[in-house]
Design an enzyme around this catalytic site. Structure first.
Site, mmCIF file in Angstrom:
data_model
loop_
_atom_site.group_PDB
_atom_site.id
_atom_site.type_symbol
_atom_site.label_atom_id
_atom_site.label_comp_id
_atom_site.label_asym_id
_atom_site.label_seq_id
_atom_site.Cartn_x
_atom_site.Cartn_y
_atom_site.Cartn_z
ATOM 1 N N TYR A 271 21.309 29.079 -39.725
ATOM 2 C CA TYR A 271 20.579 30.213 -40.301
ATOM 3 C C TYR A 271 20.018 29.869 -41.679
ATOM 4 O O TYR A 271 18.822 30.045 -41.945
ATOM 5 C CB TYR A 271 21.507 31.424 -40.398
ATOM 6 C CG TYR A 271 20.920 32.618 -41.112
ATOM 7 C CD1 TYR A 271 19.733 33.196 -40.680
ATOM 8 C CD2 TYR A 271 21.564 33.181 -42.216
ATOM 9 C CE1 TYR A 271 19.203 34.304 -41.331
ATOM 10 C CE2 TYR A 271 21.049 34.287 -42.869
ATOM 11 C CZ TYR A 271 19.857 34.850 -42.423
ATOM 12 O OH TYR A 271 19.338 35.934 -43.068
ATOM 13 N N LYS A 275 15.952 29.450 -42.407
ATOM 14 C CA LYS A 275 15.338 30.409 -43.330
ATOM 15 C C LYS A 275 14.781 29.702 -44.557
ATOM 16 O O LYS A 275 13.707 30.058 -45.070
ATOM 17 C CB LYS A 275 16.364 31.465 -43.752
ATOM 18 C CG LYS A 275 16.685 32.485 -42.682
ATOM 19 C CD LYS A 275 15.517 33.411 -42.366
ATOM 20 C CE LYS A 275 15.261 34.409 -43.448
ATOM 21 N NZ LYS A 275 14.204 35.387 -43.077
#
Length: 522
Positions: A271, A275
């Protein structure tokens, strides 16, 4: 914050430099009577929103429709097969949910007419070129839209690599390409996360791009490959890997691949890395669109503090899995540093701060470049994990969870462990598993695996030593009028943690996640 006797003269003689001092937190801003103009800035505006059915984005849409209803239109991108299916999903996941009860009360019998006059469901997918929209509709929206808000994200720390990179990294690229076609674009806003920091980063994380340099697994900066080349390389790796892996083991293998690649580049998990890559690509291509760019980084979003009512939440966030397992008596300890600062922040404060940043930068016109805002509590009003779980204990001690058999579950204060092995040993000894039947032992082993997996995921955040600087956010709050501060409250300093955790957030979890009746603020 240091106050300067020359604040007024600075803002008169050199407004540009004064604003930099304000955003850095060195100078108190000169507050205008009208503030930023948040309440009026969306009047007549057309907004394209991705990730429209996500928790935070729903709170964002609700706030606009309740407080800034003069907005012209909200295009909401929905992953569905056709327009009718998209509209049905909007009805089920937005129009009909409790979150919008204040808007419903305001418009009464005209509620649905009002909602459908503002909301337009768009069949699309940010992971696809042209956002997966039909060509004619995409052209219509491009000619119409004035503000783009990217709320689309896959927030699972250990998501399949192919899914995470498609949504979190490729998605922003596709959205920026679409933004180049928008003739009347006034603002591009991207919702990001504090986990974009590299795992090696310690101390203060500033509201700037300096943290976004790619490094390989040995800590060396990659100066040869651009971010775009890295994305292309990783997308090809994913494609090639999928051809080699059997379908029945694709999901665990893709999760493993994401973890490996993230760590190779210096990030804790899939993640955070995907991102971060999305942020980098937006920054590198910021000059391709003639509109201000704003990035909002958040950390630990929890239930609403006040708006539209306290304690609304959807889905399990951040520390919530630990809280819920603890309340049910399943978990009596966890590996964490009790003095570790946790950057929790209520969802409505994030939304209010986002709207403030949008209003401020949309008014700057095409001359503005890019600004990053940290919406977090780590600098302004930190809460350490020891205090957090003390409040959790106080809640469940006074208002215990009742087991399916109708008995109240008694809890003791949370025990903290310095390592995963110590935690694992505690799970076994505290269970008295030798006294279980075969069925109970099987259930315990299953829970033990769940708890250890959860601890592994949370470990980097339970022992971290970094925090988010929020100087620009402080400057933004200082620029608001007193009326704006009341209507768009986003100051983490105002959070009374004990009351919020004990009387708002956990009751919200019990009502909206456990579906308990009567679990509201007391």
């Amino acid at each position: 914050m240091l106050k300067s006797e020359n604040t007024t003269s600075l803002s008169v003689e050199d407004n540009e430099n004064s604003q930099r001092f304000v955003e850095a937190g060195f100078v108190e801003p000169t507050i205008k009577k009208d503030g930023i103009g948040i309440e009026n800035f969306l009047q007549g505006k057309v907004i394209l929103i991705t990730g429209a059915t996500g928790f935070l984005t729903k709170v964002f849409v609700e706030k606009i429709l309740r407080s800034m209803s003069d907005v012209s239109k909200l295009y909401l991108i929905i992953r569905r097969k056709d327009k009718e299916d998209a509209k049905q999903r909007l009805k089920e996941e937005i129009v009909d949910i409790e979150l919008f009860k204040c808007v419903k009360k305001k418009y009464g019998e005209q509620y649905e007419d009002f909602m459908w006059s503002k909301l337009v469901g768009v069949v699309g997918d940010v992971g696809q070129s042209n956002l997966g929209m039909e060509e004619d509709f995409a052209t219509e929206i491009a000619n119409d839209v004035q503000i783009i808000v990217n709320g689309a994200a896959d927030t699972k720390f250990d998501q399949r690599y192919d899914i995470a990179i498609q949504v979190n990294a490729m998605g922003p690229c596709n959205l920026k390409e679409f933004a180049k076609k928008c003739r009347n674009l006034e603002l591009f806003l991207h919702i990001s996360t504090s986990t974009v920091k590299r795992s090696s980063r310690k101390g203060r994380l500033m509201e700037e791009i300096e943290c976004l340099s790619l490094r390989d697994g040995r800590g060396r900066q990659t100066s040869i490959m651009t971010e775009a080349m890295v994305l292309e390389k990783e997308m090809k790796l994913v494609s090639d890997y999928k051809k080699l892996v059997e379908h029945n083991v694709l999901t665990p293998k893709m999760k493993q691949l994401g973890s490996i690649r993230a760590k190779e580049y210096g990030w804790q998990n899939t993640y955070g890395f995907t991102k971060a890559l999305g942020e980098m690509l937006i920054y590198k291509r910021r000059g391709e669109i003639l509109a201000p760019l704003v990035i909002i980084r958040t950390s630990g979003i929890l239930s609403t503090y006040k708006e539209p009512f306290p304690g609304w939440i959807e889905g399990i966030k951040t520390v919530d899995p630990v809280i819920l397992d603890y309340g049910k008596g399943k978990l009596t300890g966890f590996p964490l540093n009790p003095n570790c600062v946790n950057g929790l922040i209520p969802a409505d404060m994030v939304v209010n701060g986002t709207l403030g940043a949008m209003a401020k930068h949309a008014s700057m016109g095409k001359k503005a470049d890019m600004s990053i805002y940290h919406l977090s509590s780590t600098s302004s009003n930190p809460i350490v994990l020891e205090d957090l779980f003390k409040f959790v204990y106080q809640h469940f001690k006074s208002r215990p969870y009742f087991s399916p058999s109708g008995r109240p579950v008694q809890v003791s204060e949370m025990t903290f462990f310095n390592s995963l092995p110590d935690f694992s040993a505690h799970l076994w000894t505290s269970s008295e598993a030798v006294q279980f039947s075969s069925k109970k032992i099987f259930e315990f082993i299953k829970f033990k695996e769940h708890a250890e997996y959860m601890a592994t995921i949370y470990l980097p955040y339970a022992f971290h030593t970094d925090w988010l600087d929020d100087s620009k956010t402080r400057g933004l709050i200082g620029s608001m009028s007193e009326e704006e501060k009341k209507k768009f409250g986003c100051d983490a300093k105002s959070i009374e943690w004990k009351d919020y955790i004990v009387n708002v957030h956990i009751p919200g979890l019990r009502r909206h996640i456990w579906k308990e009746k009567g679990s509201s603020k007391m």
